[in-house]
Design an enzyme around this catalytic site. Structure first.
Site, PDB file in Angstrom:
ATOM      1  N   GLU A 116      -9.711  14.340  -3.797  1.00 39.80           N
ATOM      2  CA  GLU A 116     -10.036  13.081  -3.121  1.00 39.80           C
ATOM      3  C   GLU A 116     -11.250  13.304  -2.243  1.00 39.80           C
ATOM      4  O   GLU A 116     -11.635  14.447  -1.962  1.00 39.80           O
ATOM      5  CB  GLU A 116      -8.829  12.591  -2.309  1.00 39.80           C
ATOM      6  CG  GLU A 116      -7.726  12.068  -3.223  1.00 39.80           C
ATOM      7  CD  GLU A 116      -6.534  11.492  -2.499  1.00 39.80           C
ATOM      8  OE1 GLU A 116      -6.413  11.676  -1.279  1.00 39.80           O
ATOM      9  OE2 GLU A 116      -5.698  10.863  -3.176  1.00 39.80           O
ATOM     10  N   HIS A 239      -9.474   1.181   3.793  1.00 38.72           N
ATOM     11  CA  HIS A 239      -9.609   1.896   2.521  1.00 38.72           C
ATOM     12  C   HIS A 239     -10.759   1.237   1.766  1.00 38.72           C
ATOM     13  O   HIS A 239     -10.821   0.008   1.669  1.00 38.72           O
ATOM     14  CB  HIS A 239      -8.317   1.802   1.700  1.00 38.72           C
ATOM     15  CG  HIS A 239      -8.270   2.793   0.580  1.00 38.72           C
ATOM     16  ND1 HIS A 239      -8.986   2.625  -0.584  1.00 38.72           N
ATOM     17  CD2 HIS A 239      -7.616   3.968   0.447  1.00 38.72           C
ATOM     18  CE1 HIS A 239      -8.763   3.657  -1.384  1.00 38.72           C
ATOM     19  NE2 HIS A 239      -7.933   4.499  -0.775  1.00 38.72           N
ATOM     20  N   ARG A 285     -14.121   8.516   4.153  1.00 43.29           N
ATOM     21  CA  ARG A 285     -13.700   7.135   3.902  1.00 43.29           C
ATOM     22  C   ARG A 285     -14.416   6.117   4.795  1.00 43.29           C
ATOM     23  O   ARG A 285     -14.742   5.022   4.360  1.00 43.29           O
ATOM     24  CB  ARG A 285     -12.205   7.080   4.172  1.00 43.29           C
ATOM     25  CG  ARG A 285     -11.495   6.059   3.407  1.00 43.29           C
ATOM     26  CD  ARG A 285     -10.031   6.239   3.598  1.00 43.29           C
ATOM     27  NE  ARG A 285      -9.440   6.948   2.487  1.00 43.29           N
ATOM     28  CZ  ARG A 285      -8.139   7.132   2.349  1.00 43.29           C
ATOM     29  NH1 ARG A 285      -7.308   6.679   3.257  1.00 43.29           N
ATOM     30  NH2 ARG A 285      -7.663   7.781   1.313  1.00 43.29           N
ATOM     31  N   HIS A 346      -5.980  -0.282   6.174  1.00 44.12           N
ATOM     32  CA  HIS A 346      -5.138   0.650   5.414  1.00 44.12           C
ATOM     33  C   HIS A 346      -4.253   1.534   6.296  1.00 44.12           C
ATOM     34  O   HIS A 346      -3.059   1.671   6.042  1.00 44.12           O
ATOM     35  CB  HIS A 346      -6.074   1.519   4.575  1.00 44.12           C
ATOM     36  CG  HIS A 346      -5.407   2.541   3.726  1.00 44.12           C
ATOM     37  ND1 HIS A 346      -4.495   2.212   2.761  1.00 44.12           N
ATOM     38  CD2 HIS A 346      -5.536   3.894   3.680  1.00 44.12           C
ATOM     39  CE1 HIS A 346      -4.077   3.315   2.152  1.00 44.12           C
ATOM     40  NE2 HIS A 346      -4.686   4.351   2.709  1.00 44.12           N
ATOM     41  N   ARG A 381      -9.075   9.537   9.368  1.00 39.68           N
ATOM     42  CA  ARG A 381      -8.137  10.431   8.664  1.00 39.68           C
ATOM     43  C   ARG A 381      -8.696  10.888   7.325  1.00 39.68           C
ATOM     44  O   ARG A 381      -9.238  10.102   6.544  1.00 39.68           O
ATOM     45  CB  ARG A 381      -6.825   9.686   8.417  1.00 39.68           C
ATOM     46  CG  ARG A 381      -5.811  10.477   7.604  1.00 39.68           C
ATOM     47  CD  ARG A 381      -4.544   9.686   7.452  1.00 39.68           C
ATOM     48  NE  ARG A 381      -4.762   8.477   6.690  1.00 39.68           N
ATOM     49  CZ  ARG A 381      -4.449   8.322   5.413  1.00 39.68           C
ATOM     50  NH1 ARG A 381      -3.895   9.315   4.728  1.00 39.68           N
ATOM     51  NH2 ARG A 381      -4.665   7.185   4.795  1.00 39.68           N
TER      52      ARG A 381
HETATM   53  P1  FAD Z   1       6.474   3.856   6.423  1.00 37.76           P
HETATM   54  O1  FAD Z   1       6.543   4.568   5.145  1.00 37.76           O
HETATM   55  O2  FAD Z   1       5.571   2.699   6.506  1.00 37.76           O
HETATM   56  O3  FAD Z   1       7.954   3.389   6.770  1.00 37.76           O
HETATM   57  C1  FAD Z   1       8.199   2.535   7.864  1.00 37.76           C
HETATM   58  C2  FAD Z   1       9.670   2.156   7.887  1.00 37.76           C
HETATM   59  O4  FAD Z   1       9.960   1.518   9.119  1.00 37.76           O
HETATM   60  C3  FAD Z   1      10.082   1.179   6.811  1.00 37.76           C
HETATM   61  O5  FAD Z   1      11.332   1.583   6.314  1.00 37.76           O
HETATM   62  C4  FAD Z   1      10.241  -0.143   7.556  1.00 37.76           C
HETATM   63  O6  FAD Z   1      11.199  -1.024   6.998  1.00 37.76           O
HETATM   64  C5  FAD Z   1      10.742   0.366   8.886  1.00 37.76           C
HETATM   65  N1  FAD Z   1      10.543  -0.541  10.014  1.00 37.76           N
HETATM   66  C6  FAD Z   1       9.374  -0.999  10.540  1.00 37.76           C
HETATM   67  N2  FAD Z   1       9.632  -1.777  11.603  1.00 37.76           N
HETATM   68  C7  FAD Z   1      10.974  -1.808  11.755  1.00 37.76           C
HETATM   69  C8  FAD Z   1      11.843  -2.446  12.657  1.00 37.76           C
HETATM   70  N3  FAD Z   1      11.424  -3.237  13.659  1.00 37.76           N
HETATM   71  N4  FAD Z   1      13.182  -2.273  12.505  1.00 37.76           N
HETATM   72  C9  FAD Z   1      13.659  -1.501  11.511  1.00 37.76           C
HETATM   73  N5  FAD Z   1      12.882  -0.847  10.630  1.00 37.76           N
HETATM   74  C10 FAD Z   1      11.552  -1.018  10.753  1.00 37.76           C
HETATM   75  N6  FAD Z   1      -1.027   8.734   2.631  1.00 37.76           N
HETATM   76  C11 FAD Z   1      -1.163   9.918   2.023  1.00 37.76           C
HETATM   77  O7  FAD Z   1      -1.049  10.960   2.673  1.00 37.76           O
HETATM   78  N7  FAD Z   1      -1.416   9.980   0.688  1.00 37.76           N
HETATM   79  C12 FAD Z   1      -1.556   8.874  -0.087  1.00 37.76           C
HETATM   80  O8  FAD Z   1      -1.758   8.965  -1.280  1.00 37.76           O
HETATM   81  C13 FAD Z   1      -1.448   7.610   0.544  1.00 37.76           C
HETATM   82  N8  FAD Z   1      -1.617   6.478  -0.171  1.00 37.76           N
HETATM   83  C14 FAD Z   1      -1.396   5.278   0.447  1.00 37.76           C
HETATM   84  C15 FAD Z   1      -1.460   4.114  -0.314  1.00 37.76           C
HETATM   85  C16 FAD Z   1      -1.174   2.890   0.262  1.00 37.76           C
HETATM   86  C17 FAD Z   1      -1.278   1.623  -0.557  1.00 37.76           C
HETATM   87  C18 FAD Z   1      -0.787   2.836   1.628  1.00 37.76           C
HETATM   88  C19 FAD Z   1      -0.438   1.521   2.269  1.00 37.76           C
HETATM   89  C20 FAD Z   1      -0.746   3.987   2.386  1.00 37.76           C
HETATM   90  C21 FAD Z   1      -1.052   5.213   1.804  1.00 37.76           C
HETATM   91  N9  FAD Z   1      -1.002   6.393   2.549  1.00 37.76           N
HETATM   92  C22 FAD Z   1      -1.160   7.584   1.926  1.00 37.76           C
HETATM   93  C23 FAD Z   1      -0.575   6.380   3.946  1.00 37.76           C
HETATM   94  C24 FAD Z   1       0.918   6.756   4.003  1.00 37.76           C
HETATM   95  O9  FAD Z   1       1.577   6.145   2.936  1.00 37.76           O
HETATM   96  C25 FAD Z   1       1.579   6.294   5.270  1.00 37.76           C
HETATM   97  O10 FAD Z   1       0.832   6.635   6.386  1.00 37.76           O
HETATM   98  C26 FAD Z   1       2.971   6.928   5.392  1.00 37.76           C
HETATM   99  O11 FAD Z   1       3.705   6.707   4.223  1.00 37.76           O
HETATM  100  C27 FAD Z   1       3.690   6.358   6.585  1.00 37.76           C
HETATM  101  O12 FAD Z   1       5.020   6.787   6.538  1.00 37.76           O
HETATM  102  P2  FAD Z   1       6.007   6.418   7.717  1.00 37.76           P
HETATM  103  O13 FAD Z   1       7.297   7.067   7.398  1.00 37.76           O
HETATM  104  O14 FAD Z   1       5.372   6.709   9.015  1.00 37.76           O
HETATM  105  O15 FAD Z   1       6.123   4.813   7.637  1.00 37.76           O
HETATM  106  C1  SIN Z   2      -5.433   6.986  -1.910  1.00 35.07           C
HETATM  107  O1  SIN Z   2      -4.701   7.340  -2.832  1.00 35.07           O
HETATM  108  O2  SIN Z   2      -6.624   6.693  -2.001  1.00 35.07           O
HETATM  109  C2  SIN Z   2      -4.832   6.871  -0.559  1.00 35.07           C
HETATM  110  C3  SIN Z   2      -4.793   8.187   0.027  1.00 35.07           C
HETATM  111  C4  SIN Z   2      -4.568   8.081   1.476  1.00 35.07           C
HETATM  112  O3  SIN Z   2      -4.616   6.996   2.060  1.00 35.07           O
HETATM  113  O4  SIN Z   2      -4.375   9.144   2.063  1.00 35.07           O
END
Ligand code: FAD
Ligand code: SIN
Length: 531
Positions: A116, A239, A285, A346, A381
């Site tokens: 990437e 993004h 990015r 993003h 990031r």
């Molecule tokens: P999340 O996975 O967002 O989970 C949040 C949780 O909190 C959910 O279960 C939600 O329901 C819950 N929640 C929120 N508010 C409340 C509330 N008030 N009460 C109860 N529950 C609540 N990162 C990478 O490292 N590699 C990648 O390839 C990558 N690709 C991505 C692609 C996309 C399209 C996106 C959007 C992000 C990507 N990212 C990637 C970033 C990464 O996915 C996120 O930063 C990471 O998954 C966040 O995880 P988390 O556990 O902190 O939160």
């Molecule tokens: C992507 O797959 O381009 C997302 C990766 C990331 O947000 O870290």
């Protein structure tokens, strides 16, 4: 009036994305876990993660190189000790995920690592182009099989319960649990020895985002209201490549596409990224998103184009299965057609100021994953460092919680519904939602200025006044809770942006185009600053 209830557990985990799920798996053998989310797993950023998870697993790669790439992308603001610790744990995290059942793509004898932007090695372990979903599904199997875990879906955390709120000293504030809105509409009281916020990001604060509905910054807003500091929230990552599809749904197009050879071109087929950075399409990015934004403004075009044809049909079919399928669904054959793209909100690089173990300034309250700001990402990031950070934080938070001892069970008052009157229409909530997202998109996007930020702040102030008077007079609902939180995180983003008198990483201001010699974090403390 509906019945009110109280429940006690050892560990209350709010959020079941990567950070919350791994924490639940690790804490389950040690006590009663209540894990809640406000929608199924598909309503999390984790579910949508595509590219993969950055980790040094290849012999030719090194932790030193991962550290250097992270710091270079972070535009001088990363905390080097944090970066070293996270990069150093990459291999162990991948091994653990494999042991827990994540089916990473492999070559004959090793992981199939993709590349990437801004990574100087192939370093991204992935499961096709749907890595987060696969990691989450593996973790969910363990969570749901463990007798100690109560996994409550469609429960919305409303507010934290702290000793200071119950009349104790703000200097020795301790978290004792949270109020949770259950599906039937009643607000329940959950007390816990340890409360862990893992509620993800804030993408919904903008009109165009890669994030699902859940990303309304609830944990950040709750922790801020309870007294935690917010840090570096001006650094909203856009993004570069989100499908431009004004007629229908949109999707993110993973950076791994560019890592594997896809190009960015304008309507006339001209590659423009080298005009902005010597690494072209593989520049950090922030640079690529700004380049697209600038080219769109310069030419008056609605979008730029991703040309995935150089990747080749074979790799498209095997590595980019889901992207290919979804694009075919909207009539685009990525092996032949150019894909229209725009940048989209993003990832929140800032958040609640926390250690890598999630510890905050409030005892027994931890914030982990995207809601936290640990200093890893600095001003921008590096791709695929987020899942890694979530999982490292889950490990470290578990150790910290287990070393922290338990709190004696404490009764908390029930949710107060006095003075609440029935809600006759929901339309004011909808209007305020739209206004916040329009304000942030119009004035606090990729390019900012003093005047734009002032306008945003004034508008948000008005909207917040309306929300607050509505909030305390009507029954809480998911939409209202989210609206209040959205308005708070929007304000935090604007206030952080106003404090930074320079351009650095993701924060670009036309009034301060240069970068100051010293890199300093932006830190906001509740109860300070002008409203
Ligand atoms: P999340 O996975 O967002 O989970 C949040 C949780 O909190 C959910 O279960 C939600 O329901 C819950 N929640 C929120 N508010 C409340 C509330 N008030 N009460 C109860 N529950 C609540 N990162 C990478 O490292 N590699 C990648 O390839 C990558 N690709 C991505 C692609 C996309 C399209 C996106 C959007 C992000 C990507 N990212 C990637 C970033 C990464 O996915 C996120 O930063 C990471 O998954 C966040 O995880 P988390 O556990 O902190 O939160
Ligand atoms: C992507 O797959 O381009 C997302 C990766 C990331 O947000 O870290």
């Amino acid at each position: 009036m509906t019945e009110q209830r109280h429940e006690h557990c050892d560990f209350l985990i709010i959020g079941s994305g990567a950070a919350g799920l791994l924490t639940a798996v690790k804490l389950a053998p040690h006590g009663k876990v209540v894990l809640i989310n406000k929608g199924g797993f598909s309503n999390s950023n984790t579910y949508y993660s595509q590219g993969g998870i950055a980790a040094v697993v290849d012999e030719a790669d090194s932790v030193e190189s991962h550290v250097a790439d992270t710091i270079a992308a972070g535009a001088g603001l990363c905390h080097e000790d944090v970066v070293r610790e996270v990069a150093g744990m990459g291999r162990a995290i991948i091994d653990e995920l494999v042991a827990l059942g994540t089916p990473f793509d492999t070559l004959e004898t090793s992981l199939d690592l993709t590349r990437e932007a801004a990574h100087s090695h192939r370093r991204v372990a992935h499961v096709q182009d749907a890595t987060g979903k696969a990691i989450g599904q593996a973790l969910l199997r363990h969570v749901d099989a463990h007798a100690n875990v109560r996994h409550l879906q469609n429960h919305v955390a409303v507010d934290l319960i702290t000793s200071a709120r119950l009349g104790g000293s703000p200097q020795h504030n301790t978290c004792i649990g949270a109020y949770i809105l259950a599906p039937g509409g009643e607000v329940k009281t959950f007390t816990a020895s340890h409360t862990i916020l893992a509620t993800g990001g804030v993408g919904k604060v903008y009109k165009v985002t890669t994030n699902p509905h859940a990303a309304t910054g609830d944990g950040i807003a709750m922790a801020w209201r309870a007294g935690c500091e917010a840090m570096n929230m001006e650094f909203m990552q856009f993004h570069p490549t989100c499908l431009y599809n004004p007629q229908g749904s949109t999707m993110m197009l993973t950076e791994a596409l560019r890592g594997e050879g896809a190009l960015l071109v304008d309507r006339g087929g001209r590659r423009f990224c080298f005009d902005y950075h010597e690494a072209g399409e593989l520049a950090p990015r922030d640079v690529v998103a700004r380049a697209i934004d600038h080219e769109m403004k310069k030419s008056g075009s609605d979008c730029m184009f991703l040309d995935a044809r150089p990747i080749g049909e074979d790799k498209i079919r095997h590595q980019f299965v889901n992207t290919n399928q979804r694009l075919l669904g909207v009539g685009i054959d990525m092996s032949r057609d150019l894909i229209p793209v725009v940048p989209a909100a993003h990832y929140m690089c800032g958040g609640i100021r926390a250690g890598l173990d999630g510890a905050t300034s409030i005892a027994h309250l931890y914030v982990i994953g995207e809601s936290a700001c640990t200093g890893l990402h600095g001003a921008n990031r590096l791709a695929s460092n987020s899942l890694l950070e979530c999982l490292v934080m889950a490990e470290k938070c578990t150790a910290r919680v287990l070393a922290g001892g338990s709190l004696p069970e404490r009764k908390a008052p029930q949710w107060d519904t006095s003075g609440i009157r029935p809600e006759f229409e929901r339309v004011p909530i909808k209007h305020n939602w739209d206004e916040i997202r329009a304000t942030m998109s119009n004035y606090v996007g990729i390019v900012r200025s003093n005047e734009r930020l002032r306008r945003a702040r004034r508008r948000l102030h008005l909207i917040q006044e309306e929300i607050m008077s509505y909030y305390w007079q009507h029954p809480v609902s998911q939409e209202l809770i989210e609206l209040r939180n959205l308005s708070i995180v929007a304000e935090l983003i604007v206030r952080c942006a106003q404090q930074r008198k320079e351009s650095r990483g993701l924060h670009y201001s036309t009034d301060y185009p240069g970068t100051l010699p010293a890199a300093v974090d932006t830190i906001l403390t509740p109860g300070t600053g002008t409203p």
